[in-house]
Design an enzyme around this catalytic site. Sequence first.
Site, PDB file in Angstrom:
ATOM      1  N   TYR A  74       0.952  -0.943   0.147  1.00 33.28           N
ATOM      2  CA  TYR A  74       0.128  -0.195  -0.390  1.00 33.28           C
ATOM      3  C   TYR A  74       0.875   0.978   0.097  1.00 33.28           C
ATOM      4  O   TYR A  74       1.977   1.698   0.388  1.00 33.28           O
ATOM      5  CB  TYR A  74      -1.191   0.610   1.145  1.00 33.28           C
ATOM      6  CG  TYR A  74      -0.675   0.332   2.696  1.00 33.28           C
ATOM      7  CD1 TYR A  74       0.357  -0.896   3.286  1.00 33.28           C
ATOM      8  CD2 TYR A  74      -0.053   0.848   3.633  1.00 33.28           C
ATOM      9  CE1 TYR A  74       1.104  -0.279   4.242  1.00 33.28           C
ATOM     10  CE2 TYR A  74       0.142   1.648   4.788  1.00 33.28           C
ATOM     11  CZ  TYR A  74       0.802   1.121   5.110  1.00 33.28           C
ATOM     12  OH  TYR A  74       0.991   0.808   5.955  1.00 33.28           O
ATOM     13  N   ARG A 120       8.604   4.580  -3.785  1.00 34.16           N
ATOM     14  CA  ARG A 120       8.507   3.368  -3.370  1.00 34.16           C
ATOM     15  C   ARG A 120       7.070   2.090  -3.725  1.00 34.16           C
ATOM     16  O   ARG A 120       7.482   1.061  -3.436  1.00 34.16           O
ATOM     17  CB  ARG A 120       8.052   4.434  -2.290  1.00 34.16           C
ATOM     18  CG  ARG A 120       8.203   3.019  -0.837  1.00 34.16           C
ATOM     19  CD  ARG A 120       8.266   4.272   0.734  1.00 34.16           C
ATOM     20  NE  ARG A 120       6.732   4.121   0.759  1.00 34.16           N
ATOM     21  CZ  ARG A 120       6.362   5.055   1.162  1.00 34.16           C
ATOM     22  NH1 ARG A 120       7.140   5.484   2.724  1.00 34.16           N
ATOM     23  NH2 ARG A 120       4.859   5.568   1.792  1.00 34.16           N
ATOM     24  N   ARG A 154      -7.501 -20.155  -2.327  1.00 39.81           N
ATOM     25  CA  ARG A 154      -6.146 -20.119  -1.375  1.00 39.81           C
ATOM     26  C   ARG A 154      -5.330 -21.767  -1.693  1.00 39.81           C
ATOM     27  O   ARG A 154      -5.940 -22.468  -1.424  1.00 39.81           O
ATOM     28  CB  ARG A 154      -6.622 -20.329   0.538  1.00 39.81           C
ATOM     29  CG  ARG A 154      -6.039 -19.538   1.491  1.00 39.81           C
ATOM     30  CD  ARG A 154      -6.734 -19.938   2.347  1.00 39.81           C
ATOM     31  NE  ARG A 154      -5.326 -20.225   3.325  1.00 39.81           N
ATOM     32  CZ  ARG A 154      -4.841 -20.910   3.775  1.00 39.81           C
ATOM     33  NH1 ARG A 154      -4.550 -21.564   3.262  1.00 39.81           N
ATOM     34  NH2 ARG A 154      -4.149 -20.032   5.221  1.00 39.81           N
ATOM     35  N   LYS A 167       6.449  -2.204   1.719  1.00 35.87           N
ATOM     36  CA  LYS A 167       5.290  -1.292   2.925  1.00 35.87           C
ATOM     37  C   LYS A 167       4.079  -1.932   2.540  1.00 35.87           C
ATOM     38  O   LYS A 167       3.361  -1.934   1.636  1.00 35.87           O
ATOM     39  CB  LYS A 167       5.093  -0.516   1.961  1.00 35.87           C
ATOM     40  CG  LYS A 167       3.677   1.049   2.851  1.00 35.87           C
ATOM     41  CD  LYS A 167       3.729   2.606   2.611  1.00 35.87           C
ATOM     42  CE  LYS A 167       2.925   3.166   3.664  1.00 35.87           C
ATOM     43  NZ  LYS A 167       3.112   3.277   4.690  1.00 35.87           N
ATOM     44  N   GLU A 193      11.791   2.213  14.816  1.00 33.82           N
ATOM     45  CA  GLU A 193      11.205   3.739  14.291  1.00 33.82           C
ATOM     46  C   GLU A 193      10.023   3.462  15.169  1.00 33.82           C
ATOM     47  O   GLU A 193       9.616   2.690  15.969  1.00 33.82           O
ATOM     48  CB  GLU A 193      10.433   3.280  12.340  1.00 33.82           C
ATOM     49  CG  GLU A 193      10.094   1.904  11.931  1.00 33.82           C
ATOM     50  CD  GLU A 193       9.793   1.651  10.659  1.00 33.82           C
ATOM     51  OE1 GLU A 193       9.447   2.347  10.301  1.00 33.82           O
ATOM     52  OE2 GLU A 193       9.873   0.628  10.404  1.00 33.82           O
ATOM     53  N   LEU A 252      10.978   1.725   7.469  1.00 34.10           N
ATOM     54  CA  LEU A 252      10.817   1.690   6.347  1.00 34.10           C
ATOM     55  C   LEU A 252      11.494   3.011   5.448  1.00 34.10           C
ATOM     56  O   LEU A 252      11.314   4.071   6.883  1.00 34.10           O
ATOM     57  CB  LEU A 252       8.634   1.841   6.618  1.00 34.10           C
ATOM     58  CG  LEU A 252       8.622   2.548   5.369  1.00 34.10           C
ATOM     59  CD1 LEU A 252       8.070   1.163   4.470  1.00 34.10           C
ATOM     60  CD2 LEU A 252       6.559   3.678   5.157  1.00 34.10           C
TER      61      LEU A 252
HETATM   62  N1  PMP Z   1       7.671   3.841   9.360  1.00 34.63           N
HETATM   63  C1  PMP Z   1       6.002   2.792   9.074  1.00 34.63           C
HETATM   64  C2  PMP Z   1       5.947   1.330   9.960  1.00 34.63           C
HETATM   65  C3  PMP Z   1       5.137   3.629   8.724  1.00 34.63           C
HETATM   66  O1  PMP Z   1       4.005   2.410   8.431  1.00 34.63           O
HETATM   67  C4  PMP Z   1       5.495   4.394   7.962  1.00 34.63           C
HETATM   68  C5  PMP Z   1       4.077   5.269   7.865  1.00 34.63           C
HETATM   69  N2  PMP Z   1       3.119   4.567   7.056  1.00 34.63           N
HETATM   70  C6  PMP Z   1       6.860   4.714   7.745  1.00 34.63           C
HETATM   71  C7  PMP Z   1       7.278   4.886   8.593  1.00 34.63           C
HETATM   72  C8  PMP Z   1       5.790   6.453   7.644  1.00 34.63           C
HETATM   73  O2  PMP Z   1       6.361   6.714   6.415  1.00 34.63           O
HETATM   74  P1  PMP Z   1       5.392   8.541   5.175  1.00 34.63           P
HETATM   75  O3  PMP Z   1       6.944   8.699   6.221  1.00 34.63           O
HETATM   76  O4  PMP Z   1       6.673   8.052   4.240  1.00 34.63           O
HETATM   77  O5  PMP Z   1       4.649   8.141   5.769  1.00 34.63           O
END
Ligand code: PMP
Length: 284
Positions: A32, A51, A99, A147, A179, A204
């Site tokens: 996503y 991305r 499945r 993602k 994070e 991410l």
């Molecule tokens: N880390 C994680 C685990 C996330 O889910 C997100 C947002 N989806 C981010 C960092 C931030 O990414 P972005 O700045 O691209 O929204």
Amino acid sequence: MRSLYLNGAFVPEDEAKISVFDRGFMFADAIYEVTAVLHGKLVDFDLHLARLARSLAEMALVLPLDNAQLLAIHRELIERNALHEGLVYLQVSRGTEDRNFLYPPAGSPPTVVLYTQAKVVLESPLAKRGMNIIGLPDLRWGRSDIKTTQLLYACMAKEQAKAQGADDAWLVKDGFVTEGTSNNAFIITHDGGVVTRELSNALLPGITRGALIALVKEHDLRLEERAYTLEEAQNAAEAFITSSTSFVYPVVTIDGHAVGDGKPGVLTQRLRQLYIDHALAVIA
Ligand code: PMP
């Protein structure tokens, strides 16, 4: 009634249907993107497209839409739903098949969904109040750089934070912060260094993280991409998070320990403003 985009058509949200056998539902076999919208326009959409392409490639997913078509769909949804401020969510799953752990044959169509959500971004209360964070072990899989919609542990961590009266959790792996549950984590040292974890499979590559790093460099602030502990974060001068729909939010406590004077930091607030100026300059 808002519309969403599903596999080539714009349909009212309550009429949109996908199969029980969709691999997104069965296996979280889906990726996503979330792009912020300000004044009805997209923030850093090119970076989100880049991305998206990376996520698709890592998952060996083929999306039968090019970037111009994706942009047109985003814009049409914003217009149909009269979205002024908020986000566009895009999901691509590996489609619907009986499945089976094995991927469907090449050429099977993916499921593509986009919807909009209105959200206060510029004047968010959390930007003024700051966030209370708890530390939790990072128990996610080994490819948190992709993602995917496999977000169960992020949900569990956020729920635990809420149960403890906090706003969010920072995740700790092998002693170091990776994070936040849905954001990148930054600290500012007492001598003004802006510190965030270097990219790897463990986190991410946030679009906001990347844009903020560029702003830090542009404004002659010192950037340190390195690992740090929760203890270093608690004793830092300031702390904050970045994400597409929060931009920059100050972090004011970590496990009940005030960061700095326990109020949103001065440099953090400056960085939020620099990011807002950037976003308003690049919206398209
Ligand atoms: N880390 C994680 C685990 C996330 O889910 C997100 C947002 N989806 C981010 C960092 C931030 O990414 P972005 O700045 O691209 O929204």
